[in-house]
Write a protein that holds these residues in place. Structure first.
Motif, short mmCIF file in Angstrom:
data_model
loop_
_atom_site.label_atom_id
_atom_site.label_comp_id
_atom_site.label_asym_id
_atom_site.label_seq_id
_atom_site.Cartn_x
_atom_site.Cartn_y
_atom_site.Cartn_z
N LEU A 34 0.65 -1.03 0.06
CA LEU A 34 0.12 -0.08 -0.05
C LEU A 34 0.96 1.29 0.05
O LEU A 34 0.63 2.16 -0.66
CB LEU A 34 -0.89 -0.07 1.44
CG LEU A 34 -1.79 1.17 1.37
CD1 LEU A 34 -3.07 1.10 0.41
CD2 LEU A 34 -2.31 1.18 2.89
N VAL A 35 2.01 1.00 0.72
CA VAL A 35 2.83 2.36 0.69
C VAL A 35 3.53 2.59 -0.27
O VAL A 35 3.69 3.75 -0.92
CB VAL A 35 3.80 2.23 1.99
CG1 VAL A 35 4.83 3.09 1.96
CG2 VAL A 35 3.16 2.23 3.51
N ASP A 41 3.53 6.92 -8.02
CA ASP A 41 2.94 8.11 -8.94
C ASP A 41 3.85 9.22 -8.67
O ASP A 41 3.93 9.65 -7.54
CB ASP A 41 1.53 8.21 -8.48
CG ASP A 41 1.03 9.10 -9.44
OD1 ASP A 41 1.24 10.37 -9.23
OD2 ASP A 41 0.27 8.90 -10.33
N PRO A 42 4.21 9.97 -9.67
CA PRO A 42 5.12 10.93 -9.65
C PRO A 42 4.43 12.09 -9.13
O PRO A 42 5.07 12.91 -8.38
CB PRO A 42 5.38 11.33 -11.33
CG PRO A 42 5.32 10.22 -11.66
CD PRO A 42 4.20 9.28 -11.13
N ARG A 44 2.22 12.10 -6.58
CA ARG A 44 2.25 12.01 -5.14
C ARG A 44 3.65 12.11 -4.56
O ARG A 44 3.68 12.65 -3.43
CB ARG A 44 1.61 10.67 -5.06
CG ARG A 44 0.17 10.45 -5.20
CD ARG A 44 -0.45 9.03 -4.82
NE ARG A 44 -0.17 8.05 -5.37
CZ ARG A 44 -0.97 7.24 -6.36
NH1 ARG A 44 -1.82 7.92 -6.93
NH2 ARG A 44 -0.49 6.27 -6.91
N LEU A 45 4.64 11.54 -5.23
CA LEU A 45 6.21 12.20 -4.76
C LEU A 45 6.04 13.50 -4.57
O LEU A 45 6.60 13.92 -3.79
CB LEU A 45 6.97 11.49 -5.74
CG LEU A 45 7.06 9.96 -5.63
CD1 LEU A 45 8.19 9.43 -6.89
CD2 LEU A 45 7.44 9.48 -4.25
N ARG A 46 5.66 14.10 -5.82
CA ARG A 46 5.85 15.82 -5.78
C ARG A 46 4.96 16.26 -4.52
O ARG A 46 5.44 17.23 -3.85
CB ARG A 46 5.46 16.38 -7.12
CG ARG A 46 6.30 15.81 -8.10
CD ARG A 46 5.84 16.78 -9.36
NE ARG A 46 6.10 17.95 -9.58
CZ ARG A 46 5.49 19.08 -10.17
NH1 ARG A 46 4.70 18.36 -10.97
NH2 ARG A 46 5.52 20.06 -10.16
N LEU A 47 3.76 15.78 -4.30
CA LEU A 47 2.87 16.20 -3.11
C LEU A 47 3.78 16.08 -2.07
O LEU A 47 3.69 16.99 -1.12
CB LEU A 47 1.53 15.65 -3.35
CG LEU A 47 0.68 15.92 -4.19
CD1 LEU A 47 -0.70 15.08 -4.41
CD2 LEU A 47 0.32 17.44 -3.91
N LEU A 48 4.15 15.10 -1.57
CA LEU A 48 5.02 14.66 -0.24
C LEU A 48 6.42 15.69 -0.37
O LEU A 48 6.56 16.19 0.56
CB LEU A 48 5.63 13.36 -0.49
CG LEU A 48 4.57 12.15 0.04
CD1 LEU A 48 5.13 10.94 -0.18
CD2 LEU A 48 4.18 12.28 1.44
N VAL A 75 -5.89 16.44 -7.66
CA VAL A 75 -4.88 16.62 -6.33
C VAL A 75 -5.52 15.89 -5.21
O VAL A 75 -4.82 15.06 -4.36
CB VAL A 75 -4.65 18.12 -6.20
CG1 VAL A 75 -3.93 18.38 -4.80
CG2 VAL A 75 -3.83 18.37 -7.34
N SER A 76 -6.84 16.08 -4.84
CA SER A 76 -7.41 15.52 -3.62
C SER A 76 -7.45 14.12 -3.59
O SER A 76 -7.15 13.20 -2.69
CB SER A 76 -9.01 16.06 -3.42
OG SER A 76 -8.85 17.52 -3.15
N HIS A 77 -7.63 13.61 -4.85
CA HIS A 77 -7.44 12.06 -4.96
C HIS A 77 -6.45 11.64 -4.70
O HIS A 77 -6.05 10.56 -3.67
CB HIS A 77 -7.88 11.69 -6.49
CG HIS A 77 -7.64 10.32 -6.86
ND1 HIS A 77 -8.37 8.97 -6.42
CD2 HIS A 77 -6.51 9.61 -7.30
CE1 HIS A 77 -8.01 7.82 -6.63
NE2 HIS A 77 -6.53 8.25 -7.29
N HIS A 78 -5.22 12.25 -4.96
CA HIS A 78 -3.83 11.80 -4.80
C HIS A 78 -3.60 11.87 -3.40
O HIS A 78 -2.83 11.21 -2.69
CB HIS A 78 -2.78 12.57 -5.73
CG HIS A 78 -2.65 12.07 -6.81
ND1 HIS A 78 -2.52 11.31 -7.41
CD2 HIS A 78 -2.88 13.06 -8.10
CE1 HIS A 78 -2.31 10.78 -9.03
NE2 HIS A 78 -2.66 12.27 -9.15
#
Length: 116
Positions: A34-35, A41-42, A44-48, A75-78
């Protein structure tokens, strides 16, 4: 020879006892996958990276759409995937949601492969 036997041994009999370290449990494998799926996903990596880089330690969802050039629903989905994976914490304030890193989540994630 019966279809349930090979070379005089039933198929349901193990050929030998496990000799190595304990195999990861099904639940630990599910959690680890899961992690890593969340991190695959690129965007999601950018969001982190954006959330981690904030001086305040948190980011409003309203500030995360422009850097990614994505719509708010995407964005909310990610972000939901990152929250479900235990990497981000979500706090609702009025109409906006603010996201911060779960303390120790990145360090724990870094150690997941080493624990295999």
């Amino acid at each position: 020879m019966s279809s349930l036997q090979t070379v005089g041994r039933p198929l349901d009999t193990a050929c030998c006892a496990p000799s190595g370290p304990t195999v990861i449990s099904a639940e630990d494998a599910r959690r680890t996958a899961l992690v890593f799926k969340a991190l695959s996903d690129p965007n999601r990596l950018r969001l982190l990276s954006i959330v981690k880089g904030e001086a305040s330690g948190e980011s409003c969802v309203c500030d995360l759409t422009e850097p990614l050039e994505l719509g708010q629903p995407t964005v909310s989905h990610h972000l939901k995937i990152l929250v479900d994976a235990g990497l981000l914490h979500r706090e609702k304030r009025g109409t906006w949601a603010y996201y911060s890193l779960v303390p120790g989540a990145l360090e724990e994630t870094a150690g997941l492969l080493a624990s295999l």
